[in-house]
Design a protein around this motif. Structure first.
Motif, PDB file in Angstrom:
ATOM      1  N   GLY A 161       0.823  -1.207   0.000  1.00 46.62           N
ATOM      2  CA  GLY A 161       0.000   0.000   0.000  1.00 46.62           C
ATOM      3  C   GLY A 161       0.856   1.256   0.000  1.00 46.62           C
ATOM      4  O   GLY A 161       0.609   2.193  -0.759  1.00 46.62           O
ATOM      5  N   GLN A 162       1.876   1.255   0.846  1.00 46.47           N
ATOM      6  CA  GLN A 162       2.728   2.443   0.903  1.00 46.47           C
ATOM      7  C   GLN A 162       3.452   2.676  -0.422  1.00 46.47           C
ATOM      8  O   GLN A 162       3.572   3.794  -0.891  1.00 46.47           O
ATOM      9  CB  GLN A 162       3.737   2.351   2.048  1.00 46.47           C
ATOM     10  N   SER A 163       3.915   1.590  -1.016  1.00 42.63           N
ATOM     11  CA  SER A 163       4.594   1.720  -2.313  1.00 42.63           C
ATOM     12  C   SER A 163       3.682   2.337  -3.348  1.00 42.63           C
ATOM     13  O   SER A 163       4.090   3.187  -4.137  1.00 42.63           O
ATOM     14  CB  SER A 163       5.034   0.350  -2.814  1.00 42.63           C
ATOM     15  N   GLN A 164       2.427   1.925  -3.338  1.00 43.54           N
ATOM     16  CA  GLN A 164       1.486   2.489  -4.293  1.00 43.54           C
ATOM     17  C   GLN A 164       1.298   3.971  -4.057  1.00 43.54           C
ATOM     18  O   GLN A 164       1.165   4.756  -4.997  1.00 43.54           O
ATOM     19  CB  GLN A 164       0.137   1.767  -4.206  1.00 43.54           C
ATOM     20  N   GLY A 165       1.306   4.353  -2.770  1.00 38.81           N
ATOM     21  CA  GLY A 165       1.192   5.772  -2.436  1.00 38.81           C
ATOM     22  C   GLY A 165       2.361   6.561  -3.009  1.00 38.81           C
ATOM     23  O   GLY A 165       2.195   7.663  -3.529  1.00 38.81           O
ATOM     24  N   HIS A 166       3.543   5.970  -2.926  1.00 34.92           N
ATOM     25  CA  HIS A 166       4.721   6.628  -3.516  1.00 34.92           C
ATOM     26  C   HIS A 166       4.559   6.805  -5.019  1.00 34.92           C
ATOM     27  O   HIS A 166       4.808   7.869  -5.580  1.00 34.92           O
ATOM     28  CB  HIS A 166       5.973   5.786  -3.266  1.00 34.92           C
ATOM     29  N   LEU A 167       4.168   5.719  -5.672  1.00 28.21           N
ATOM     30  CA  LEU A 167       4.047   5.738  -7.131  1.00 28.21           C
ATOM     31  C   LEU A 167       2.964   6.715  -7.574  1.00 28.21           C
ATOM     32  O   LEU A 167       3.116   7.432  -8.563  1.00 28.21           O
ATOM     33  CB  LEU A 167       3.722   4.332  -7.645  1.00 28.21           C
ATOM     34  N   PHE A 168       1.869   6.746  -6.805  1.00 27.22           N
ATOM     35  CA  PHE A 168       0.736   7.634  -7.072  1.00 27.22           C
ATOM     36  C   PHE A 168       1.206   9.080  -7.131  1.00 27.22           C
ATOM     37  O   PHE A 168       0.669   9.897  -7.882  1.00 27.22           O
ATOM     38  CB  PHE A 168      -0.271   7.421  -5.939  1.00 27.22           C
ATOM     39  N   SER A 169       2.210   9.380  -6.335  1.00 21.50           N
ATOM     40  CA  SER A 169       2.668  10.763  -6.166  1.00 21.50           C
ATOM     41  C   SER A 169       3.785  11.150  -7.113  1.00 21.50           C
ATOM     42  O   SER A 169       4.268  12.275  -7.058  1.00 21.50           O
ATOM     43  CB  SER A 169       3.191  10.940  -4.735  1.00 21.50           C
ATOM     44  N   SER A 170       4.224  10.229  -7.942  1.00 19.13           N
ATOM     45  CA  SER A 170       5.515  10.450  -8.603  1.00 19.13           C
ATOM     46  C   SER A 170       5.546  10.339 -10.117  1.00 19.13           C
ATOM     47  O   SER A 170       6.600  10.150 -10.695  1.00 19.13           O
ATOM     48  CB  SER A 170       6.533   9.490  -7.994  1.00 19.13           C
ATOM     49  N   ILE A 171       4.413  10.407 -10.759  1.00 19.78           N
ATOM     50  CA  ILE A 171       4.423  10.441 -12.227  1.00 19.78           C
ATOM     51  C   ILE A 171       4.143  11.872 -12.708  1.00 19.78           C
ATOM     52  O   ILE A 171       4.751  12.341 -13.672  1.00 19.78           O
ATOM     53  CB  ILE A 171       3.343   9.518 -12.849  1.00 19.78           C
ATOM     54  N   TYR A 172       3.196  12.504 -12.046  1.00 22.70           N
ATOM     55  CA  TYR A 172       2.749  13.821 -12.499  1.00 22.70           C
ATOM     56  C   TYR A 172       3.035  14.884 -11.459  1.00 22.70           C
ATOM     57  O   TYR A 172       3.020  14.630 -10.264  1.00 22.70           O
ATOM     58  CB  TYR A 172       1.240  13.783 -12.796  1.00 22.70           C
ATOM     59  N   LYS A 173       3.265  16.106 -11.957  1.00 25.57           N
ATOM     60  CA  LYS A 173       3.526  17.235 -11.053  1.00 25.57           C
ATOM     61  C   LYS A 173       2.200  17.692 -10.490  1.00 25.57           C
ATOM     62  O   LYS A 173       1.308  18.091 -11.244  1.00 25.57           O
ATOM     63  CB  LYS A 173       4.149  18.396 -11.834  1.00 25.57           C
ATOM     64  N   ASN A 174       2.102  17.649  -9.210  1.00 21.49           N
ATOM     65  CA  ASN A 174       0.866  18.065  -8.554  1.00 21.49           C
ATOM     66  C   ASN A 174       1.168  18.100  -7.063  1.00 21.49           C
ATOM     67  O   ASN A 174       1.617  17.108  -6.496  1.00 21.49           O
ATOM     68  CB  ASN A 174      -0.238  17.054  -8.888  1.00 21.49           C
ATOM     69  N   PRO A 175       0.995  19.231  -6.399  1.00 16.39           N
ATOM     70  CA  PRO A 175       1.435  19.346  -5.004  1.00 16.39           C
ATOM     71  C   PRO A 175       0.490  18.705  -3.993  1.00 16.39           C
ATOM     72  O   PRO A 175       0.857  18.541  -2.833  1.00 16.39           O
ATOM     73  CB  PRO A 175       1.484  20.862  -4.780  1.00 16.39           C
ATOM     74  N   ASN A 176      -0.719  18.358  -4.404  1.00 15.88           N
ATOM     75  CA  ASN A 176      -1.726  17.903  -3.439  1.00 15.88           C
ATOM     76  C   ASN A 176      -2.046  16.423  -3.633  1.00 15.88           C
ATOM     77  O   ASN A 176      -2.682  16.031  -4.605  1.00 15.88           O
ATOM     78  CB  ASN A 176      -2.994  18.760  -3.580  1.00 15.88           C
ATOM     79  N   ILE A 177      -1.557  15.639  -2.678  1.00 18.37           N
ATOM     80  CA  ILE A 177      -1.647  14.179  -2.790  1.00 18.37           C
ATOM     81  C   ILE A 177      -2.257  13.616  -1.519  1.00 18.37           C
ATOM     82  O   ILE A 177      -1.868  14.020  -0.429  1.00 18.37           O
ATOM     83  CB  ILE A 177      -0.220  13.566  -2.896  1.00 18.37           C
ATOM     84  N   ARG A 178      -3.187  12.695  -1.686  1.00 18.34           N
ATOM     85  CA  ARG A 178      -3.621  11.933  -0.517  1.00 18.34           C
ATOM     86  C   ARG A 178      -3.886  10.506  -0.945  1.00 18.34           C
ATOM     87  O   ARG A 178      -4.763  10.245  -1.752  1.00 18.34           O
ATOM     88  CB  ARG A 178      -4.890  12.549   0.096  1.00 18.34           C
ATOM     89  N   TYR A 179      -3.080   9.600  -0.455  1.00 15.95           N
ATOM     90  CA  TYR A 179      -3.254   8.180  -0.763  1.00 15.95           C
ATOM     91  C   TYR A 179      -3.459   7.448   0.547  1.00 15.95           C
ATOM     92  O   TYR A 179      -2.544   7.382   1.360  1.00 15.95           O
ATOM     93  CB  TYR A 179      -2.030   7.639  -1.520  1.00 15.95           C
TER      94      TYR A 179
END
Lengths: 161, 662
Positions: free
Chosen positions: B313-331
């Protein structure tokens, strides 16, 4: 010693040009005899149900899934395993060389079965088309390569030897 | 520029694979081997009332029958984030069909099978749950005492980002359970003679196995040896696997060599799966395509035991945050226990699943905005030298180039049909992956198996890790003040230069067929100018002392490779000194190529690499040519919010799909 064997059958099989006399149970498969009894570990245990091809050997010139044959059925017959493919002085068979050079091996587990099926194919058809290769090889599963390099390796020999 | 790197190179061990010489764990035959089989639960959820083994024990040829009670430290062998809910053999209640509760060692497989069939188990059947939806309903019969917690990877202000968006897309995606179907089924050959424990297994993580074996059997690591022969493509499924420890337990109990190989049915039933996920995503975007917020709530069908679910789950959160530029992330991710098979890593460690959901969202947004999906991605794609909101330090990045290339290939290879009623599908997706994984495994859990001193005390009141003071159990001084989080992603190597100039490399990770041994050999060949045919990479043996975290997370080339490079460079320095004395050339002026060490300015002035090596062995005061190397990447352990940079380098991908021309 097998628990449920009522009777031992003496079978003589020739493996890689060497005769072996083995006492087998009625239910023992050729795969068990080749691999577990005679030590030909290239004959792999993959599924024991004829689905994966990892146990493929050449019996009287035909590629067979040794897990689907009873040892008694091989009595008096001649079998080739991967161990018998290189020449006696260790020279690689062209198929073995092709698999190495084409990058057709990754983990190597399916490789013995692949090479035996390919050999049987090329012995029967010296210049198979890609489609004919795919059809002949469809009983051999690979989880690593995606098959393309294996087909290329076989194709590279498909202009006759 | 490079002599070896970049050149088409067959795997250095492929000759062994094509001749049948390659031995995998199930191919190992030792004298007086016993054969092991396990007893599995046939119920998805049941309390174990009693296990009756007396009938099985009477069978001639049965050497041992064990349950969890026979194993010194049976519990808590593995589990992400200290939730070590998994045992070598389950003792309290079975939680999935295939949960293993007993094992037999016998003189042959048939006897072992027959003995297993004679073991009788009294079960108290319990209500079973097979879907996440059912598991989340109030009042569902619990599978574990505590439900798994939700965790999150968060940055910025998602609520504000969504409020600022011109358009918000909200969608749910489901991915399915998958099986690894490795060609080589799980197997182990283990032996224990009362002094040393030796284990051969197709594992990905031999040093993890060693620490766990050492813990289970109260043996110092100097008496535990794990060796990895040829390894038949575990694909994540043998990243700590129970079968290995069961085999070791039978060896430990019998003081013999025990061989255990799973049949294909057991492989499907008992081993980890790629879990199914439910992703509920909400993306905010401006009319011009710029993402303003990305939010996702994920539930994971963890199955019967937590296993790697938190890490996935945590890994997915990392990946979710790391393809596109966007400052607001919540996984936010929640593993949910069910009575399905438990999960584990499989090819990509959660990436394929979450990426499918992310990229589907992007395509849907493009359609809604009437925008080219390529343009939408280019507008948001991460660029080089960028720090993501969760802290991933992106150095090199060719994501935009990949997307543009994919776009070119699609345009080249595709012409839409004239008939609007006939459609042909094309597709593009992009993503990111890591080369390394510094995720801060809990050092206390790793060493003890438990996360609290009370749990350790309950297992063993005399454990060296605890003391009792004023009636309270505490970690002993000097143990708990060690940082709780393991801050390392290191690999190491030993490079031995023999008297004849040939090399032996001891790796820290096993090759699983991906060719890592070949990569290590190529790196040494490049550094030292030694031919590949004169370089051997020894199959992984923990007695070599070359500690490494394991073959996972695409880390071996980037991390283990640099450890070999490090060792090879030490060797190079030493041999340059020897050659320099011989040639009268300064070491900096020497070149290593084609098994020669020659003067750059005059290639005819050289010594052979072999002669330089031999000189060291034969001279008084000559050095033994053993060099160690290591590499610990420049990455940052993530904190509780998932902030950190788990690898030093990240790989970006674009995939395109065009139908074949009719």
């Amino acid at each position: 010693m097998t628990l449920h064997t009522e009777r031992i059958y003496r079978v003589t099989i020739k493996v890689n040009d060497q005769p072996y006399e083995v006492g087998v149970g009625a239910g023992e498969t050729l795969r068990e005899v080749l691999r577990d009894r005679l030590g030909f570990t290239s004959v792999k245990h993959g599924c024991e149900s004829g689905a994966c091809g990892a146990c493929t050997v050449i019996l009287e010139g035909r590629a067979v899934q040794s897990c689907l044959l009873l040892a008694v059925e091989a009595d008096g017959k001649s079998i080739l395993t991967l161990e018998g493919l290189s020449s006696s002085d260790g020279q690689l068979h062209p198929l073995q060389r092709a698999f190495v050079e084409s990058g057709a091996t990754q983990c190597g587990f399916c490789t013995p079965g692949m090479i035996m099926t390919a050999k049987a194919l090329l012995d029967e058809k010296s210049a198979p088309t890609t489609e004919e290769i795919k059809e002949a090889m469809q009983g051999n599963l690979c989880r690593c390569t995606g098959y393309i390099k294996i087909i290329e390796a076989i194709k590279s020999l498909a202009s006759g030897r | 520029m490079y002599q070896v790197i970049g050149k088409r190179t067959p795997q250095i061990n492929s000759v062994d694979k094509v001749t049948g010489a390659a031995k995998f764990s199930p191919d190992i035959r030792l004298t007086r081997m016993l054969y092991g089989k396990t007893l599995k639960s046939t119920h998805p959820h049941a309390r174990i009332v009693k296990i009756h083994t007396h009938k099985a024990r009477k069978l001639p040829g049965v050497m041992a029958i064990i349950t969890g009670a026979d194993i010194p430290n049976n519990e808590h062998i593995v589990g992400s984030y200290g939730a070590g809910d998994f045992s070598v053999l389950t003792t309290d209640k079975v939680r999935f069909i295939g949960d293993e509760i007993a094992a037999v060692a016998a003189v042959d497989e048939e006897t072992a099978d027959a003995a297993v069939a004679l073991i009788e188990v009294e079960y108290e059947l319990l209500p079973a749950t097979f879907t996440v939806e059912d598991a989340l309903k109030p009042g569902t019969y619990p599978i574990h005492e505590k439900k798994a917690e939700s965790r999150q990877v968060v940055a910025g202000d998602v609520a504000r980002g969504l409020a600022e968006a011109d358009y918000v897309l909200e969608e749910t995606f489901k991915t399915q359970t998958m099986e690894h179907v490795p060609p080589e089924t799980e197997s182990v050959v283990a032996e224990y003679d009362g002094s040393l424990m030796r284990v051969w297994a197709g594992t990905q993580v031999p040093y993890w196995d060693r620490v766990i074996l050492s813990r289970i059997f109260d043996l110092p690591m100097s008496r535990v040896r794990v060796m990895v022969p040829f390894n038949g493509a575990p694909m994540g499924g043998r990243d700590i696997y129970r079968f290995l420890f069961i085999g070791a337990a039978l060896a430990w109990k019998t003081r013999r060599t025990v061989r255990m190989v799973r049949n294909r049915e057991e492989e499907f039933t008992c081993t980890t799966v790629r879990q199914s996920y439910n992703f509920h995503m909400k993306f905010g975007v401006k009319r011009n395509g710029k993402l303003t917020a990305m939010s996702c709530e994920t539930t994971i069908d963890a199955g019967a035991y937590i296993s790697w679910a938190h890490s996935l789950g945590q890994s997915q959160g990392h990946l979710f945050s790391s393809i596109y530029k966007n400052p607001n992330i919540r996984y936010i991710y929640t593993p949910v226990y069910t009575n399905n098979c438990y999960g584990g890593p499989m090819r990509g460690f959660g990436n394929a699943e979450v990426n499918f959901a992310i990229e589907s969202m992007m395509d849907m947004i493009a359609e809604k905005l009437n925008m080219d999906p390529v343009q939408l991605r280019l507008k948001n794609a991460i660029e080089p030298n960028y720090k993501t909101p969760i802290g991933w330090k992106i150095r090199g990045c060719a994501l935009k180039e990949c997307i543009q290339r994919a776009d070119e290939e699609i345009k080249k290879g595709f012409t839409p049909r004239a008939d609007p009623k006939k459609v042909r599908g094309i597709g593009l997706a992009c993503g990111v992956h890591w080369s390394g994984w510094r995720v801060g495994f809990n050092s206390i859990v790793r060493r003890t198996g438990y996360s609290t001193p009370e749990e350790v005390y309950n297992q063993n009141p005399h454990s060296p890790y605890i003391t009792v003071k004023d009636g309270k159990v505490r970690w002993r001084l000097g143990f708990s003040d060690v940082q709780q989080v393991m801050d390392s992603d290191a690999s190491s190597s030993i490079v031995v230069v023999n008297e004849d100039g040939s090399l032996i490399i001891h790796p820290s990770e096993p090759d699983m067929g991906q060719g890592s041994y070949t990569v290590l050999a190529m790196i040494a060949a490049e550094e030292l100018g030694v031919k590949l045919e004169n370089i051997q990479v020894r199959s992984l043996d923990t007695d070599s002392g070359t500690f490494g975290w394991g073959a996972y997370a695409s880390r071996t080339t980037f991390v283990a490779g640099r450890a070999v490079q490090d060792a090879a460079r030490e060797a190079k320095k030493a041999l340059a000194k020897i050659a320099s004395e011989s040639l009268g050339t300064a070491p900096e002026e020497l070149e290593f190529r084609d098994e020669r060490i020659y003067t750059k300015s005059d290639p005819n002035t050289y010594v052979s690499f072999a002669d330089a090596a031999f000189r060291s062995y034969s001279a008084r005061g000559g050095k033994v040519l053993i060099y160690k190397g290591s590499c610990d990447p420049d990455s940052i352990v993530p904190d509780d919010m998932g902030h950190g940079s788990i690898a030093e380098a990240y790989a970006f991908i674009a995939l395109w799909l065009i139908p074949p021309t009719p």
